[in-house]
Design a protein around this motif. Structure first.
Motif, short mmCIF file in Angstrom:
data_model
loop_
_atom_site.label_atom_id
_atom_site.label_comp_id
_atom_site.label_asym_id
_atom_site.label_seq_id
_atom_site.Cartn_x
_atom_site.Cartn_y
_atom_site.Cartn_z
N GLN A 2 0.81 -1.21 0.00
CA GLN A 2 0.00 0.00 0.00
C GLN A 2 0.84 1.26 0.00
O GLN A 2 0.41 2.29 -0.52
CB GLN A 2 -0.93 0.01 1.22
CG GLN A 2 -2.00 -1.06 1.15
CD GLN A 2 -2.76 -1.16 2.46
OE1 GLN A 2 -2.20 -1.58 3.47
NE2 GLN A 2 -4.01 -0.79 2.46
N ILE A 28 -1.17 -0.99 7.87
CA ILE A 28 -0.89 -0.65 6.48
C ILE A 28 0.28 -1.50 5.99
O ILE A 28 1.29 -1.61 6.68
CB ILE A 28 -0.53 0.86 6.34
CG1 ILE A 28 -1.64 1.74 6.91
CG2 ILE A 28 -0.24 1.21 4.88
CD1 ILE A 28 -2.97 1.61 6.25
N ARG A 29 0.15 -2.07 4.81
CA ARG A 29 1.26 -2.84 4.23
C ARG A 29 2.27 -1.86 3.64
O ARG A 29 2.01 -1.22 2.63
CB ARG A 29 0.74 -3.79 3.14
CG ARG A 29 -0.15 -4.90 3.70
CD ARG A 29 -0.61 -5.88 2.66
NE ARG A 29 -1.19 -5.29 1.47
CZ ARG A 29 -2.46 -4.89 1.36
NH1 ARG A 29 -3.28 -5.03 2.38
NH2 ARG A 29 -2.91 -4.39 0.23
N ALA A 94 -7.86 3.32 4.09
CA ALA A 94 -7.63 1.88 4.03
C ALA A 94 -8.81 1.07 4.56
O ALA A 94 -8.86 -0.14 4.35
CB ALA A 94 -6.37 1.52 4.80
#
Length: 103
Positions: A2, A28-29, A94
């Motif tokens: 992300q 969050i990636r 997100a």
């Protein structure tokens, strides 16, 4: 992926790692790009890889606790904001649409 946190100078490496840790803690990636490459090269590479958000940090951003946010496909070149503002914006975006409003 992300978000990618890319550094302009090696002086900002520690700050970039801290930003990535905080993004991951928020779900969050994210990963960091600490390579010794020009920032334009990193921006182009991550754009071609279709990474939605690129957070650029340099010496000034590390001192101020801010980030420069670049969005994939955005007309706006980049937006400076504090890391806390950026984190709030990213985490709110997100959340899947079917879960919004349930918090």
């Amino acid at each position: 992926m992300q978000a990618v946190v890319a550094t302009i100078v090696s002086d900002a490496d520690d700050y970039a790692k801290e930003v990535v840790e905080n993004l991951r803690a928020a779900g969050i990636r994210a990963e960091s790009d600490l390579r010794n490459e020009k920032i334009n090269y990193k921006v182009r590479e991550h754009s071609l890889a279709k990474v939605p958000l690129l957070l650029v940090v340099g010496k000034r951003e590390a001192e101020e606790g801010s980030v420069a946010v670049r969005r994939l496909g955005s007309e706006e070149h980049q937006k400076m904001m504090s890391f806390d503002e950026a984190l709030a914006m990213i985490t709110s975006e997100a959340v899947p649409p079917d879960l919004r409003g349930r918090e």
